[in-house]
Structure formats: structure tokens, C-alpha cells
Scaffold this motif. Structure first.
Motif, PDB file in Angstrom:
ATOM      1  N   PRO A  73      34.895  31.185  38.912  1.00 29.20           N
ATOM      2  CA  PRO A  73      35.185  32.586  39.264  1.00 29.20           C
ATOM      3  C   PRO A  73      36.087  32.732  40.485  1.00 29.20           C
ATOM      4  CG  PRO A  73      32.873  32.349  38.724  1.00 29.20           C
ATOM      5  CD  PRO A  73      33.441  30.967  38.803  1.00 29.20           C
ATOM      6  N   LEU A  74      35.932  31.863  41.476  1.00 26.13           N
ATOM      7  CA  LEU A  74      36.805  31.931  42.646  1.00 26.13           C
ATOM      8  C   LEU A  74      38.247  31.608  42.274  1.00 26.13           C
ATOM      9  CD1 LEU A  74      34.565  30.208  45.349  1.00 26.13           C
ATOM     10  CD2 LEU A  74      34.978  32.642  45.021  1.00 26.13           C
ATOM     11  N   ILE A  75      38.418  30.587  41.435  1.00 29.77           N
ATOM     12  CA  ILE A  75      39.773  30.250  40.992  1.00 29.77           C
ATOM     13  C   ILE A  75      40.376  31.393  40.200  1.00 29.77           C
ATOM     14  CG2 ILE A  75      41.113  28.653  39.584  1.00 29.77           C
ATOM     15  CD1 ILE A  75      39.093  26.481  40.243  1.00 29.77           C
ATOM     16  N   ALA A  76      39.596  31.975  39.293  1.00 29.25           N
ATOM     17  CA  ALA A  76      40.095  33.087  38.487  1.00 29.25           C
ATOM     18  C   ALA A  76      40.444  34.291  39.355  1.00 29.25           C
ATOM     19  CB  ALA A  76      39.049  33.473  37.435  1.00 29.25           C
ATOM     20  N   ALA A  77      39.625  34.562  40.373  1.00 32.82           N
ATOM     21  CA  ALA A  77      39.894  35.704  41.244  1.00 32.82           C
ATOM     22  C   ALA A  77      41.196  35.523  42.011  1.00 32.82           C
ATOM     23  CB  ALA A  77      38.727  35.904  42.217  1.00 32.82           C
ATOM     24  N   PHE A  78      41.434  34.329  42.536  1.00 31.24           N
ATOM     25  CA  PHE A  78      42.663  34.098  43.290  1.00 31.24           C
ATOM     26  C   PHE A  78      43.884  34.109  42.381  1.00 31.24           C
ATOM     27  CE2 PHE A  78      40.032  32.826  46.834  1.00 31.24           C
ATOM     28  CZ  PHE A  78      40.819  33.140  47.927  1.00 31.24           C
ATOM     29  N   VAL A  79      43.766  33.565  41.176  1.00 30.52           N
ATOM     30  CA  VAL A  79      44.904  33.557  40.257  1.00 30.52           C
ATOM     31  C   VAL A  79      45.258  34.970  39.811  1.00 30.52           C
ATOM     32  CG1 VAL A  79      45.656  32.813  37.964  1.00 30.52           C
ATOM     33  CG2 VAL A  79      44.511  31.199  39.470  1.00 30.52           C
ATOM     34  N   CYS A  80      44.250  35.775  39.510  1.00 33.36           N
ATOM     35  CA  CYS A  80      44.495  37.129  38.997  1.00 33.36           C
ATOM     36  C   CYS A  80      44.904  38.110  40.094  1.00 33.36           C
ATOM     37  CB  CYS A  80      43.244  37.645  38.294  1.00 33.36           C
ATOM     38  SG  CYS A  80      42.768  36.706  36.820  1.00 33.36           S
ATOM     39  N   LEU A  81      44.434  37.897  41.323  1.00 37.90           N
ATOM     40  CA  LEU A  81      44.666  38.874  42.383  1.00 37.90           C
ATOM     41  C   LEU A  81      45.658  38.402  43.431  1.00 37.90           C
ATOM     42  CD1 LEU A  81      40.969  40.012  43.002  1.00 37.90           C
ATOM     43  CD2 LEU A  81      42.645  41.020  41.464  1.00 37.90           C
ATOM     44  N   GLN A  82      46.312  37.255  43.217  1.00 43.29           N
ATOM     45  CA  GLN A  82      47.172  36.712  44.259  1.00 43.29           C
ATOM     46  C   GLN A  82      48.402  37.589  44.508  1.00 43.29           C
ATOM     47  OE1 GLN A  82      48.998  32.985  43.297  1.00 43.29           O
ATOM     48  NE2 GLN A  82      49.195  33.449  41.125  1.00 43.29           N
ATOM     49  N   ARG A  83      48.874  38.310  43.485  1.00 38.55           N
ATOM     50  CA  ARG A  83      50.044  39.155  43.720  1.00 38.55           C
ATOM     51  C   ARG A  83      49.718  40.289  44.682  1.00 38.55           C
ATOM     52  NH1 ARG A  83      50.601  43.641  40.151  1.00 38.55           N
ATOM     53  NH2 ARG A  83      48.786  43.942  38.800  1.00 38.55           N
ATOM     54  N   PHE A  84      48.479  40.839  44.593  1.00 41.14           N
ATOM     55  CA  PHE A  84      48.067  41.853  45.553  1.00 41.14           C
ATOM     56  C   PHE A  84      47.905  41.245  46.936  1.00 41.14           C
ATOM     57  CE2 PHE A  84      46.440  43.376  41.454  1.00 41.14           C
ATOM     58  CZ  PHE A  84      46.992  44.636  41.425  1.00 41.14           C
ATOM     59  N   TRP A  85      47.392  40.021  46.978  1.00 43.49           N
ATOM     60  CA  TRP A  85      47.174  39.363  48.260  1.00 43.49           C
ATOM     61  C   TRP A  85      48.498  39.065  48.946  1.00 43.49           C
ATOM     62  CZ3 TRP A  85      46.151  33.614  49.300  1.00 43.49           C
ATOM     63  CH2 TRP A  85      45.676  33.448  50.603  1.00 43.49           C
ATOM     64  N   ARG A  86      49.489  38.577  48.193  1.00 43.45           N
ATOM     65  CA  ARG A  86      50.787  38.279  48.787  1.00 43.45           C
ATOM     66  C   ARG A  86      51.467  39.543  49.298  1.00 43.45           C
ATOM     67  NH1 ARG A  86      51.754  34.884  44.224  1.00 43.45           N
ATOM     68  NH2 ARG A  86      53.167  36.486  43.432  1.00 43.45           N
ATOM     69  N   SER A  87      51.382  40.623  48.526  1.00 48.90           N
ATOM     70  CA  SER A  87      51.990  41.867  48.992  1.00 48.90           C
ATOM     71  C   SER A  87      51.244  42.426  50.183  1.00 48.90           C
ATOM     72  CB  SER A  87      52.005  42.893  47.854  1.00 48.90           C
ATOM     73  OG  SER A  87      50.694  43.243  47.473  1.00 48.90           O
ATOM     74  N   GLY A  88      49.931  42.182  50.236  1.00 48.40           N
ATOM     75  CA  GLY A  88      49.157  42.690  51.355  1.00 48.40           C
ATOM     76  C   GLY A  88      49.436  41.957  52.649  1.00 48.40           C
ATOM     77  N   LEU A  89      49.811  40.687  52.554  1.00 40.95           N
ATOM     78  CA  LEU A  89      50.096  39.933  53.775  1.00 40.95           C
ATOM     79  C   LEU A  89      51.321  40.452  54.513  1.00 40.95           C
ATOM     80  CD1 LEU A  89      49.395  36.271  52.611  1.00 40.95           C
ATOM     81  CD2 LEU A  89      47.966  37.711  54.053  1.00 40.95           C
ATOM     82  N   THR A  90      52.212  41.157  53.801  1.00 43.02           N
ATOM     83  CA  THR A  90      53.433  41.690  54.432  1.00 43.02           C
ATOM     84  C   THR A  90      53.267  43.120  54.896  1.00 43.02           C
ATOM     85  OG1 THR A  90      54.292  42.418  52.284  1.00 43.02           O
ATOM     86  CG2 THR A  90      54.844  40.182  52.991  1.00 43.02           C
ATOM     87  N   ALA A  91      52.059  43.672  54.800  1.00 42.59           N
ATOM     88  CA  ALA A  91      51.863  45.068  55.209  1.00 42.59           C
ATOM     89  C   ALA A  91      52.144  45.218  56.699  1.00 42.59           C
ATOM     90  CB  ALA A  91      50.424  45.502  54.914  1.00 42.59           C
ATOM     91  N   GLY A  92      53.029  46.159  57.033  1.00 46.14           N
ATOM     92  CA  GLY A  92      53.350  46.413  58.424  1.00 46.14           C
ATOM     93  C   GLY A  92      54.351  45.440  59.015  1.00 46.14           C
ATOM     94  N   ALA A  93      54.794  44.434  58.232  1.00 44.49           N
ATOM     95  CA  ALA A  93      55.735  43.464  58.771  1.00 44.49           C
ATOM     96  C   ALA A  93      57.146  44.051  58.878  1.00 44.49           C
ATOM     97  CB  ALA A  93      55.771  42.216  57.880  1.00 44.49           C
TER      98      ALA A  93
END
Length: 308
Positions: free
Chosen positions: A286-306
């Protein structure tokens, strides 16, 4: 007749950035760039191999029977018995592992979704509204980030005892709602993703504050919500100590605590080794599936405010 000739000895007065690079310089620059890329890619490959080594060992060990598990080396394949091991895992003790897995899904998905929604709403309020003592209250929230979760487990246990929710699902669901770091992230996301002009336009159109947040602010904060959810999901799925303190009934255990209990008796009953290894492999999925499915949101979130 006067003949005009080009004097090649005259110094080129153009700026250095506009002058053509010499062939030798271009070759040296290309070789240096290729060497840098090779070194960086080599280090990344080594880091990836080091990171994936435990998962690789777990995958190989989960395919072995009890005899091959101890008779062969860690990265050597034995008789492939993955399906048999999975069948034994899911049917052992009336399918108690499936109950533990379902409990972990409940604690992680429901608790993380509710926690993420609370964090997004709180961070949005800290960013978009002015009220007395806002910065002091936010500083208090940030102070909660500095407190390790293990330090507050005993006070939370005492509070849960007073409330009568020890050894229930609420003993893990309610503490998961509090996430100071998620509130901080939500405020950062709100500053970067939700323009004040859009909210003012919604208010001019007659929308109330709650409707403005639900229809305008929350959709814009979807990357932030998913990023906070991913962090909360990972923390809840790996929450071992909280479950160990709060729960006594094995039917309420999350999967990590259940595997720990099985592993604690492997010295007396070695046949539990195969159950622990196969169960650990299933618990990682489940952890692997969560990171694979949600990584695009995570990558876009890392640039918030940059970028402003």
C-alpha cells in the motif's frame, strides 16, 4: 584605388558572452559535463540499489518455503512458493492477518483523510483571515512540530483512559486528527495556490465564507491536500508505538503491530518466520501504491511558493 583589408590582429571587443567558444574550450566543457553526469548518475544508481536492497531481499524471501528460508542465502531463489505462502498467510488463524490489514486501512485512510481536511481548513484560515493573536497561535502550532510523538503517548493514553476509548478504534483515529506539520504545509500551500482576488470575486458574487472555501479554495488546494494526505497516510500506516500503547485486543491491531507479535514468538515457533516475511511484503505494497499514484501531487506540492 584603396583596398580595405580585415586586420585579424585587432582584438575582438565584443562581450565574452557573445564571443564564439574556441573548439578546444567546447570539447573540454563537453567532456567535463559528461563526466559530471556520469558521476551523478552513478551515485544515484548506488543510492537506488541501497534503497531497494531490503525490498528485494523481502521479495525473494517471500517466495521461499520454510526449509529454503534458512538453507539458502538471502538473495538466492529457492522453490517459488509465493502463492502458497500468501494462501497460508491469509487463512492462518481464521484470517487474522486480513483483519489487521483492514484495520490499518481504516486507521490510515479514514484518519488521514479527516486529518488532511482539518489541516487544509486550518492553514487556509491562518492565511486568509486576520484575527487577534493569529501569529502567536500559529507559533504555538509550530511548537507542536518540535514535540516527538513518543513523548505525548503517555498523556494521550491517560486522556483516552478518562474518555473511555482505550482499546477501541477511536484510540488511534482521534489522535491522528492533530497534525501541526500539516497545518504549516497547508498555510504554505494556501499562500502559493489561492489568490486573494479569486476569493474576493466569489464573495462579490454572494458566496459565503464556507461556500467560498468549499467551492473555490478547496479545489485549488487539491495538490496540498494530497501531499498532506500522503505524509499522514505514511505516518499512520507506520504508527507502531501508538497502537502498542492504546490497544490490547488483537482484533484491533494494525498490521505492523500484528507482525511484531508474530515475530516475538518466532524463537519458540520458527514456522512463524514465513508468515512474518510474507506479511511484511504485503504490508509494504500500500505504501508503494500510494507513492506511485500520488507522486504527481507530491512533486507539484514541493514547488508551492517557490515561484511568485
Amino acid at each position: 584605388m584603396t583596398t580595405l583589408t580585415h586586420d585579424t590582429s585587432v582584438t575582438d571587443r565584443r562581450p565574452a558572452a557573445e564571443r564564439p567558444a574556441r573548439p578546444g574550450t567546447r570539447r573540454r566543457t563537453s567532456a567535463h559535463g559528461l563526466l559530471s553526469k556520469t558521476v551523478v548518475n552513478g551515485l544515484l544508481i548506488l543510492a537506488a540499489c541501497y534503497t531497494l536492497m531490503p525490498v528485494s531481499w523481502l521479495l525473494i524471501a517471500a517466495t521461499k518455503n520454510h526449509r529454503d528460508l534458512f538453507a539458502t542465502s538471502g538473495f538466492t531463489l529457492g522453490d517459488v512458493n509465493l502463492l502458497a505462502n500468501l494462501r497460508h498467510l491469509f487463512t492462518f488463524d481464521d484470517g487474522i492477518y486480513l483483519r489487521w490489514f483492514g484495520n490499518s486501512v481504516l486507521y490510515s485512510v479514514v484518519g488521514s483523510a479527516a486529518s488532511s481536511l482539518i489541516c487544509v481548513a486550518t492553514g487556509y484560515a491562518f492565511d486568509k483571515y486576520d484575527f487577534k493573536g493569529k501569529e502567536k497561535l500559529f507559533a504555538l502550532v509550530l511548537g507542536g512540530v518540535l514535540v516527538p510523538s513518543t513523548v505525548i503517548q503517555l498523556p494521550m493514553y491517560l486522556l483516552a483512559t478518562k474518555a473511555g476509548i482505550v482499546n477501541t478504534y477511536w484510540a488511534l483515529l482521534l489522535p491522528a486528527l492533530v497534525n501541526p506539520f500539516g497545518v504549516y504545509l497547508a498555510r504554505v500551500f494556501s499562500e502559493g495556490y489561492v489568490p486573494d482576488e479569486v476569493l474576493e470575486a466569489a464573495r462579490v458574487d454572494g458566496a459565503g465564507e464556507l461556500r467560498t472555501f468549499a467551492r473555490v479554495g478547496l479545489p485549488m488546494l487539491a495538490p496540498g491536500f494530497m501531499t498532506i494526505f500522503l505524509f499522514s497516510f505514511t505516518a499512520s500506516w507506520n504508527n507502531f508505538f501508538g497502537a502498542l500503547v492504546m490497544l490490547n485486543d488483537d482484533h484491533l491491531y494494525p498490521v505492523n503491530l500484528g507482525l511484531f507479535m508474530w515475530n516475538s514468538i518466532t524463537q519458540q515457533q520458527p514456522e512463524y518466520y514465513a508468515l512474518v516475511i510474507t506479511g511484511s511484503l504485503v504490508a509494504v505494497l500500500p505504501l508503494i501504491a500510494a507513492f506511485v499514484c500520488l507522486q504527481r501531487f507530491w512533486r507539484s506540492g514541493l514547488t508551492a511558493g517557490a515561484v511568485k
